[in-house]
Scaffold this motif. Structure first.
Motif, PDB file in Angstrom:
ATOM      1  N   GLU A 493       0.807  -1.222   0.000  1.00 31.69           N
ATOM      2  CA  GLU A 493       0.000   0.000   0.000  1.00 31.69           C
ATOM      3  C   GLU A 493       0.843   1.276   0.000  1.00 31.69           C
ATOM      4  OE1 GLU A 493      -2.141   3.386   0.880  1.00 31.69           O
ATOM      5  OE2 GLU A 493      -0.728   2.534   2.317  1.00 31.69           O
ATOM      6  N   PRO A 494       1.885   1.410   0.846  1.00 33.87           N
ATOM      7  CA  PRO A 494       2.634   2.673   0.857  1.00 33.87           C
ATOM      8  C   PRO A 494       3.743   2.767  -0.186  1.00 33.87           C
ATOM      9  CG  PRO A 494       3.447   1.255   2.599  1.00 33.87           C
ATOM     10  CD  PRO A 494       2.323   0.510   1.926  1.00 33.87           C
ATOM     11  N   THR A 495       3.906   1.739  -1.032  1.00 30.67           N
ATOM     12  CA  THR A 495       5.015   1.738  -1.978  1.00 30.67           C
ATOM     13  C   THR A 495       4.656   2.470  -3.269  1.00 30.67           C
ATOM     14  OG1 THR A 495       4.388  -0.326  -3.073  1.00 30.67           O
ATOM     15  CG2 THR A 495       5.749  -0.506  -1.082  1.00 30.67           C
ATOM     16  N   VAL A 496       5.686   2.823  -4.031  1.00 27.26           N
ATOM     17  CA  VAL A 496       5.470   3.492  -5.315  1.00 27.26           C
ATOM     18  C   VAL A 496       4.775   2.572  -6.304  1.00 27.26           C
ATOM     19  CG1 VAL A 496       7.396   5.107  -5.085  1.00 27.26           C
ATOM     20  CG2 VAL A 496       7.812   2.829  -6.042  1.00 27.26           C
ATOM     21  N   PHE A 497       4.859   1.268  -6.095  1.00 27.09           N
ATOM     22  CA  PHE A 497       4.157   0.330  -6.976  1.00 27.09           C
ATOM     23  C   PHE A 497       2.651   0.575  -6.924  1.00 27.09           C
ATOM     24  CE2 PHE A 497       7.795  -2.285  -5.275  1.00 27.09           C
ATOM     25  CZ  PHE A 497       8.578  -2.199  -6.411  1.00 27.09           C
ATOM     26  N   ASN A 498       2.197   1.112  -5.818  1.00 28.13           N
ATOM     27  CA  ASN A 498       0.771   1.276  -5.570  1.00 28.13           C
ATOM     28  C   ASN A 498       0.267   2.667  -5.931  1.00 28.13           C
ATOM     29  OD1 ASN A 498      -1.671   0.085  -4.719  1.00 28.13           O
ATOM     30  ND2 ASN A 498      -1.557   1.151  -2.758  1.00 28.13           N
ATOM     31  N   SER A 499       0.995   3.376  -6.788  1.00 31.11           N
ATOM     32  CA  SER A 499       0.479   4.637  -7.316  1.00 31.11           C
ATOM     33  C   SER A 499      -0.652   4.333  -8.296  1.00 31.11           C
ATOM     34  CB  SER A 499       1.599   5.416  -8.010  1.00 31.11           C
ATOM     35  OG  SER A 499       2.669   5.659  -7.118  1.00 31.11           O
ATOM     36  N   SER A 500      -1.338   5.370  -8.731  1.00 30.04           N
ATOM     37  CA  SER A 500      -2.493   5.181  -9.606  1.00 30.04           C
ATOM     38  C   SER A 500      -2.044   5.154 -11.068  1.00 30.04           C
ATOM     39  CB  SER A 500      -3.511   6.315  -9.394  1.00 30.04           C
ATOM     40  OG  SER A 500      -4.634   6.134 -10.219  1.00 30.04           O
ATOM     41  N   CYS A 501      -1.977   3.957 -11.637  1.00 29.73           N
ATOM     42  CA  CYS A 501      -1.566   3.833 -13.029  1.00 29.73           C
ATOM     43  C   CYS A 501      -2.121   2.543 -13.612  1.00 29.73           C
ATOM     44  CB  CYS A 501      -0.035   3.838 -13.163  1.00 29.73           C
ATOM     45  SG  CYS A 501       0.760   2.340 -12.519  1.00 29.73           S
ATOM     46  N   ARG A 502      -2.123   2.465 -14.937  1.00 34.11           N
ATOM     47  CA  ARG A 502      -2.506   1.239 -15.618  1.00 34.11           C
ATOM     48  C   ARG A 502      -1.243   0.424 -15.899  1.00 34.11           C
ATOM     49  NH1 ARG A 502      -7.692   1.079 -17.035  1.00 34.11           N
ATOM     50  NH2 ARG A 502      -8.860   3.027 -17.213  1.00 34.11           N
ATOM     51  N   ALA A 503      -1.229  -0.808 -15.427  1.00 34.20           N
ATOM     52  CA  ALA A 503      -0.082  -1.680 -15.639  1.00 34.20           C
ATOM     53  C   ALA A 503      -0.584  -3.117 -15.707  1.00 34.20           C
ATOM     54  CB  ALA A 503       0.933  -1.527 -14.500  1.00 34.20           C
ATOM     55  N   TRP A 504       0.124  -3.962 -16.455  1.00 29.55           N
ATOM     56  CA  TRP A 504      -0.324  -5.348 -16.616  1.00 29.55           C
ATOM     57  C   TRP A 504      -0.383  -6.068 -15.274  1.00 29.55           C
ATOM     58  CZ3 TRP A 504       2.369  -9.517 -14.923  1.00 29.55           C
ATOM     59  CH2 TRP A 504       3.741  -9.344 -14.679  1.00 29.55           C
ATOM     60  N   TRP A 505       0.391  -5.599 -14.303  1.00 26.71           N
ATOM     61  CA  TRP A 505       0.440  -6.310 -13.036  1.00 26.71           C
ATOM     62  C   TRP A 505      -0.605  -5.828 -12.025  1.00 26.71           C
ATOM     63  CZ3 TRP A 505       6.165  -4.635 -12.080  1.00 26.71           C
ATOM     64  CH2 TRP A 505       6.234  -3.287 -11.768  1.00 26.71           C
ATOM     65  N   ARG A 506      -1.513  -4.955 -12.465  1.00 28.84           N
ATOM     66  CA  ARG A 506      -2.603  -4.518 -11.593  1.00 28.84           C
ATOM     67  C   ARG A 506      -3.918  -5.118 -12.072  1.00 28.84           C
ATOM     68  NH1 ARG A 506      -0.948   0.229  -8.504  1.00 28.84           N
ATOM     69  NH2 ARG A 506      -3.022   0.098  -7.621  1.00 28.84           N
ATOM     70  N   HIS A 507      -4.834  -5.336 -11.140  1.00 29.32           N
ATOM     71  CA  HIS A 507      -6.130  -5.900 -11.500  1.00 29.32           C
ATOM     72  C   HIS A 507      -6.930  -4.906 -12.321  1.00 29.32           C
ATOM     73  CE1 HIS A 507     -10.173  -7.824 -10.453  1.00 29.32           C
ATOM     74  NE2 HIS A 507      -9.501  -8.732 -11.110  1.00 29.32           N
ATOM     75  N   HIS A 508      -6.864  -3.621 -11.991  1.00 26.99           N
ATOM     76  CA  HIS A 508      -7.395  -2.539 -12.809  1.00 26.99           C
ATOM     77  C   HIS A 508      -6.700  -1.269 -12.363  1.00 26.99           C
ATOM     78  CE1 HIS A 508      -9.887  -1.506  -9.328  1.00 26.99           C
ATOM     79  NE2 HIS A 508     -10.365  -2.742  -9.331  1.00 26.99           N
ATOM     80  N   LEU A 509      -7.169  -0.089 -12.796  1.00 29.91           N
ATOM     81  CA  LEU A 509      -6.444   1.169 -12.587  1.00 29.91           C
ATOM     82  C   LEU A 509      -5.949   1.339 -11.157  1.00 29.91           C
ATOM     83  CD1 LEU A 509      -5.459   3.920 -13.565  1.00 29.91           C
ATOM     84  CD2 LEU A 509      -7.745   4.831 -13.113  1.00 29.91           C
ATOM     85  N   ASN A 510      -6.828   1.208 -10.187  1.00 24.18           N
ATOM     86  CA  ASN A 510      -6.435   1.353  -8.789  1.00 24.18           C
ATOM     87  C   ASN A 510      -6.622   0.047  -8.015  1.00 24.18           C
ATOM     88  OD1 ASN A 510      -5.712   4.211  -8.632  1.00 24.18           O
ATOM     89  ND2 ASN A 510      -7.854   4.557  -9.175  1.00 24.18           N
ATOM     90  N   GLY A 511      -6.581  -1.065  -8.741  1.00 16.88           N
ATOM     91  CA  GLY A 511      -6.848  -2.358  -8.128  1.00 16.88           C
ATOM     92  C   GLY A 511      -5.625  -2.990  -7.511  1.00 16.88           C
ATOM     93  N   ARG A 512      -5.821  -4.212  -7.105  1.00 18.34           N
ATOM     94  CA  ARG A 512      -4.780  -4.950  -6.408  1.00 18.34           C
ATOM     95  C   ARG A 512      -3.573  -5.205  -7.306  1.00 18.34           C
ATOM     96  NH1 ARG A 512      -5.921 -10.612  -3.205  1.00 18.34           N
ATOM     97  NH2 ARG A 512      -4.273 -10.352  -1.654  1.00 18.34           N
ATOM     98  N   ILE A 513      -2.391  -5.126  -6.735  1.00 17.43           N
ATOM     99  CA  ILE A 513      -1.168  -5.446  -7.458  1.00 17.43           C
ATOM    100  C   ILE A 513      -1.020  -6.962  -7.493  1.00 17.43           C
ATOM    101  CG2 ILE A 513       1.339  -5.212  -7.475  1.00 17.43           C
ATOM    102  CD1 ILE A 513       0.948  -2.532  -6.025  1.00 17.43           C
ATOM    103  N   LEU A 514      -0.959  -7.530  -8.694  1.00 20.36           N
ATOM    104  CA  LEU A 514      -1.013  -8.982  -8.852  1.00 20.36           C
ATOM    105  C   LEU A 514       0.354  -9.645  -8.948  1.00 20.36           C
ATOM    106  CD1 LEU A 514      -3.878  -9.266 -11.496  1.00 20.36           C
ATOM    107  CD2 LEU A 514      -4.058  -9.320  -9.001  1.00 20.36           C
ATOM    108  N   ALA A 515       1.365  -8.923  -9.386  1.00 18.73           N
ATOM    109  CA  ALA A 515       2.613  -9.587  -9.757  1.00 18.73           C
ATOM    110  C   ALA A 515       3.651  -9.627  -8.644  1.00 18.73           C
ATOM    111  CB  ALA A 515       3.220  -8.904 -10.980  1.00 18.73           C
ATOM    112  N   LEU A 516       3.674  -8.621  -7.780  1.00 23.11           N
ATOM    113  CA  LEU A 516       4.837  -8.417  -6.934  1.00 23.11           C
ATOM    114  C   LEU A 516       4.772  -9.155  -5.597  1.00 23.11           C
ATOM    115  CD1 LEU A 516       5.511  -4.634  -7.525  1.00 23.11           C
ATOM    116  CD2 LEU A 516       6.534  -6.609  -8.657  1.00 23.11           C
TER     117      LEU A 516
END
Length: 594
Positions: A493-516
């Motif tokens: 949650e507090p990491t830069v990975f959890n900023s608001s962006c579209r990435a293949w490793w996110r469930h959706h724009l502000n969704g759960r980070i799936l890869a890390l």
């Protein structure tokens, strides 16, 4: 072990052989009462995929698991996985080459700091052949379905030969997925794309015979492959229309995936370093230096810290300077999220290519494709000769039906809910099934290859437990998967990975980070070294008759029954006072304190 034949009237009757109560009966290999406690049952393991993880499987599993049958299936004509399939111009690793190699096979001969795909593939071929992993591999075979058989405790795997279309089935006690998350490529959903009369290709299916020279090229997408392709094709093409609706950070040379300063200057390895590496010890020290930089703990990973803001400013200044000729591109590319929210690619030459006169950067959304052109939503029509889609992969979508307990299909399970796994390796409802780089199973900090190797070592421990204790199956508990997910979300949650962006490793724009993975690579490697067996549910094989201690067998070890050395515990190498782990050893030596 057979007892000697008894003599009757001075003659031996070979057919009348008897067994002592403690001896193994070859006619009844499932008779646990006649098995030594350390006499493992035969196990069959099927691994899907012959890329880097498949090669690790082919090297580690036969060396550490007794009584093993192993087969590694791959849909391609040869090994290599993504490094076999990815042949687009400029394909390269975005991790330093000297840290992107097996721990047991250092290569001092990398030609570049970020090695190209063909060079990495040659390295993988060399390692697989040298250590014999290739003899377990079968190629041109695609998995079309896998189903767990509850009664027999086996995976039934449906297979198809890609060259002949022949179908057949294989079975195994354990099933491994070594396909990775970025295996199934995805074309963009653009109206009319299939009507285009010229060549249309995805970066993952690049035609090596296609020549861009003098052609008008449309390059769609600005992820890692698009960033690598543009500098290679721009000097040869008549012009390139680069469609890029997303935003991204491009770090300076010498900046790794997480903003850790690795090395400055040209990525080509200097000759003086190549000469120094003729001494393996010198090269190992150099490799350690690079991997230490990747493993370093830094608050650059946390949103709003001084180092995170400084790194963002460094990327911004770098991009603004490189794009000074076309400042409008900088404004279009500049994200409003932190670096590393999307995976960072070093991208040597990309920014320089964007400011070429023969490259048109287009951030307007594509409306449709006609037989000869691309039309954007502002109505502009741009004629092109070929379209290259660098639009990524499907991510955590199961590629074929995988039917586990109670008929549950992993495809549906991961489609209906957020893809989850136990410690990045084992999904819910899938007995005796493990996947490399599963959901939350990839390191965001540290060297990835040792991480893969330790994942394999964890899987080996699981196979050995099934084998040793004569278990039918082990499946991670739902409660353990959910608690691991809760920890993961809280950590990220507090990491830069959890900023608001579209990435293949996110469930959706502000969704759960799936890869890390929720921590560093070293953090995950420590956890995998110490399995929590209590987080699994177990089923016994019929031979145990409901008693989980039946595997204790006949009360002996093989060395006793076969007359082998029974005092190995007195050998010199076993007489050292043991320590719990390397960290404790350093503590005992006074190197660290708690």
């Amino acid at each position: 072990m057979w007892a000697p034949s008894k003599a009757v009237n001075g003659e031996k009757k070979s057919e009348e052989k008897s067994l002592a109560p403690y001896e193994f009966d070859k006619n009844e290999p499932g008779n646990l009462a006649r098995r030594c406690i350390d006499q493992p049952r035969r196990m069959k393991v099927i691994c899907i995929g012959a890329g880097m993880s498949g090669i690790i499987t082919g090297i580690f599993f036969p060396r550490q698991i007794a009584n093993l049958d192993l087969v590694i299936y791959d849909k391609n004509p040869e090994l290599g996985g993504t490094w076999y399939e990815s042949r687009y111009p400029g394909v390269a690793c975005d991790v330093p080459s000297h840290a992107y190699q097996f721990t047991f096979e250092s290569n001092p001969h990398w030609s570049r700091y970020w090695a190209g795909g063909a060079e990495i593939l040659d390295y993988l071929r060399h390692v697989a052949t040298k250590y014999g992993a290739d003899k377990y591999m079968k190629f041109n075979i695609r998995v079309t379905k896998a189903e767990w058989n509850e009664e027999g405790g086996k995976w039934h795997v449906a297979l198809e030969r890609t060259d002949t279309g022949e179908t057949f089935t294989d079975t195994s006690d354990v099933l491994l997925s070594a396909t990775g998350a970025l295996n199934k490529w995805k074309m963009p959903d653009i109206p009319g794309l299939d009507s285009f009369k010229g060549p249309v290709m995805h970066s993952a299916t690049w035609d090596p015979n296609f020549d861009v020279t003098g052609k008008r090229i449309a390059l769609i997408g600005g992820g890692a492959s698009g960033i690598q392709i543009l500098p290679q094709i721009a000097p040869k093409a008549k012009y390139v229309d680069h469609y890029m609706k997303g935003k991204t950070w491009i770090p300076p040379f010498g900046i790794g995936a997480l903003g850790v300063l690795n090395r400055s200057g040209d990525p080509v390895t200097p000759q003086d370093e190549l000469d120094a590496w003729k001494d393996p010890a010198n090269y190992l020290n150099y490799r350690k230096e690079i991997e230490r930089s990747l493993h370093g703990a830094s608050d650059v990973l946390y949103k709003g810290t001084d180092n995170a803001l400084a790194f963002q400013k460094m990327c911004e200044d770098h991009m603004r300077s490189k794009l000074a000729k076309k400042p409008e591109i900088f404004e279009a590319l500049k994200p409003d999220f932190a670096p590393a929210c999307r995976r960072l690619t070093p991208g040597p030459g990309y920014l320089e290519a964007l400011v070429r006169d023969d490259v048109n950067f287009i951030s307007t959304t594509i409306k449709e494709v006609t037989p000869t052109a691309i039309v954007t939503k502002d109505g502009k029509v741009r004629e092109v000769d070929a379209i290259v889609c660098a639009t990524g992969f499907a991510g955590y979508q199961q590629h074929f039906p995988l039917i586990g307990k109670n008929g549950i299909n992993l495809q549906q399970q991961w489609e209906d809910d957020i893809p989850e796994s136990y410690v990045g390796l084992a999904p819910e409802n899938m007995p005796n099934y493990y996947c490399f780089l599963g959901p939350n199973g990839g390191p965001g900090v540290g060297s990835a290859v040792p991480f893969l190797e330790f994942g394999a070592r964890y899987m080996i421990k699981c196979v050995q437990k099934l084998q040793r204790e004569w278990l039918k199956s082990m499946t991670p508990k739902r409660s353990a998967i959910k608690k691991f997910g809760e920890y993961t979300d809280k950590y990220l949650e507090p990491t830069v990975f959890n900023s608001s962006c579209r990435a293949w490793w996110r469930h959706h724009l502000n969704g759960r980070i799936l890869a890390l993975w929720p921590g560093s690579a070293l953090h995950g490697m420590y956890l995998w070294s110490n399995p929590r067996w209590e987080d699994y549910e177990y089923e016994l094989k019929d031979e145990q008759h409901g008693n989980p201690f039946s595997w204790l067998g006949n009360g002996y070890c093989v060395s006793q029954v076969e007359g082998k050395d029974t005092t190995a515990y007195l050998d010199d190498e076993n007489l050292k006072v043991p320590v719990v782990n390397p960290l404790e050893a350093k503590y005992l030596e006074g190197q660290v304190s708690f």
